[in-house]
Design a protein around this motif. Structure first.
Motif, PDB file in Angstrom:
ATOM      1  N   GLU A  92       0.844  -1.208   0.000  1.00 31.93           N
ATOM      2  CA  GLU A  92       0.000   0.000   0.000  1.00 31.93           C
ATOM      3  C   GLU A  92       0.876   1.254   0.000  1.00 31.93           C
ATOM      4  O   GLU A  92       0.749   2.133   0.852  1.00 31.93           O
ATOM      5  N   GLU A 200      -0.872   7.050   4.289  1.00 25.87           N
ATOM      6  CA  GLU A 200      -2.025   6.168   4.543  1.00 25.87           C
ATOM      7  C   GLU A 200      -3.103   6.420   3.494  1.00 25.87           C
ATOM      8  O   GLU A 200      -3.741   5.496   2.996  1.00 25.87           O
ATOM      9  N   MET A 204      -4.494   3.646   0.906  1.00 22.43           N
ATOM     10  CA  MET A 204      -5.908   3.247   0.859  1.00 22.43           C
ATOM     11  C   MET A 204      -6.518   3.542  -0.507  1.00 22.43           C
ATOM     12  O   MET A 204      -7.402   2.825  -0.968  1.00 22.43           O
ATOM     13  N   THR A 205      -6.031   4.587  -1.168  1.00 23.47           N
ATOM     14  CA  THR A 205      -6.507   4.878  -2.532  1.00 23.47           C
ATOM     15  C   THR A 205      -6.132   3.722  -3.453  1.00 23.47           C
ATOM     16  O   THR A 205      -6.930   3.274  -4.290  1.00 23.47           O
ATOM     17  N   ARG A 207      -5.693   0.639  -2.575  1.00 26.97           N
ATOM     18  CA  ARG A 207      -6.560  -0.502  -2.256  1.00 26.97           C
ATOM     19  C   ARG A 207      -7.946  -0.337  -2.903  1.00 26.97           C
ATOM     20  O   ARG A 207      -8.516  -1.264  -3.459  1.00 26.97           O
ATOM     21  N   LEU A 227     -12.895   3.425   4.855  1.00 28.17           N
ATOM     22  CA  LEU A 227     -11.506   3.882   4.734  1.00 28.17           C
ATOM     23  C   LEU A 227     -11.406   5.397   4.941  1.00 28.17           C
ATOM     24  O   LEU A 227     -10.397   5.890   5.440  1.00 28.17           O
ATOM     25  N   ALA A 231      -8.907   7.165   7.383  1.00 26.19           N
ATOM     26  CA  ALA A 231      -7.985   8.214   6.916  1.00 26.19           C
ATOM     27  C   ALA A 231      -8.115   9.463   7.796  1.00 26.19           C
ATOM     28  O   ALA A 231      -7.114  10.082   8.164  1.00 26.19           O
TER      29      ALA A 231
END
Ligand code: LHQ
Length: 253
Positions: A92, A200, A204-205, A207, A227, A231
């Motif tokens: 990630e 982070e 997460m983007t 993912r 998410l 965040a």
């Protein structure tokens, strides 16, 4: 060592280093890449750059090695290629390919598995698979279909046409084309910018985008909500919003 590994300010730089065979993949190279991608999971790494030594990015599987070793392609993929492609995609953190020269076969797969591609004017993308009676592997069929759409992916992968950098740019296969001597530095620059941004949120983007093509809208909306909450609980959110409200100049990363 057939992979050079350097870590500079949170940017892990991996250089495939078998230039005598255009950085073709051997068991040894897979092993070193696997270890480096494990290192990339550590907190000291915030972005990764992958490039090749000499005039190639990678010519894919080392065909000398397949001649002298018994392992069939299916097992070779399951044992060596697929775990590294999965490690890249589930990392990630942003991974930037500096495509310094020709990429062929699984070398194309590796480049396409990265999140951003900066290409040298001398880069070429050569499917190679069908030319030797094989199918596109190492995620090439997946990523080509995703990035290019079926029509372009089919025509390109079955014709074995050598895409040059400008055409790859026009197709959206690479993000930027630069002079050969600038390609690694430009990739490093992009990596440093991404490394300075809230990690982070970038992770997460990645993912979210990875699952977007196959998700139902309601599932994707639910995951985004989850998410987004996570965040917002990271200090970067409060800091950056406060900067905005204080009318500080926007950061680039
Ligand atoms: C090589 C290679 C190479 C060894 C250049 N191996 N030496 C997964 C799992 C299991 C099985 C099979 O496959 C896979 C996935 C795959 O990746 S399949 C596709 C495998 N790759 C290829 O078929 C590409 C073969 N290479 C080429 O078509 C050309 O070399 C390209 C288009 C990459 C570059 O062409 P040129 O710029 O004209 O360079 P060259 O052909 O003169 O190569 C330079 C040297 O590198 C040469 O050695 P030499 O001793 O004569 O200088 C080549 O033999 C060697 N080399 N690719 N894959």
């Amino acid at each position: 060592m057939v992979l050079d590994v350097a870590n500079d300010d949170g940017v892990l730089e991996l250089t495939l280093d078998r230039s005598e065979a255009l950085n073709a993949f051997t068991v040894e190279l897979h092993g070193e890449l696997r270890a480096a991608l494990e290192t990339a999971r550590g907190p000291e790494v915030r972005a990764v750059v992958i490039t090749g030594a000499g005039r190639a990015f990678s010519a894919g599987q080392d065909l000398e090695e397949t001649r002298t070793q018994e392992m069939g392609p299916g097992e070779r993929l399951r044992t060596y290629y697929n775990p590294n492609i999965m490690a890249l995609r589930t990392l990630e953190k942003p991974v930037i390919a500096a495509v310094n020269g020709v990429a062929a076969g699984a070398g194309v797969g590796l480049a396409l598995a990265c999140d951003v591609r900066v290409a040298s004017e001398r880069a070429k993308f050569v499917p190679a698979f069908v030319a030797i009676g094989l199918i596109p592997d190492s995620g090439t069929s997946f990523f080509a279909a995703q990035i290019l759409g079926y029509a372009r992916a089919f025509e390109w992968l079955t014709s074995n046409r050598r895409l040059d950098a400008e055409e790859a740019l026009a197709w959206g296969l690479v993000h930027e084309v630069v002079a050969p001597e600038a390609v690694v530095e430009r990739a490093r620059e992009r990596a440093r910018e991404l490394a300075a941004a809230p990690g982070e949120a970038i992770g997460m983007t990645k993912r979210l985008l990875a699952g977007a093509a196959t998700a139902e809208l309601d599932e994707q909306l639910a995951l985004e909500s989850q998410l987004q909450q996570a965040a917002s609980e990271h200090p970067a959110y409060a800091e950056r919003v406060a900067e905005f409200l204080a009318k500080q100049p926007a950061r680039t990363g």
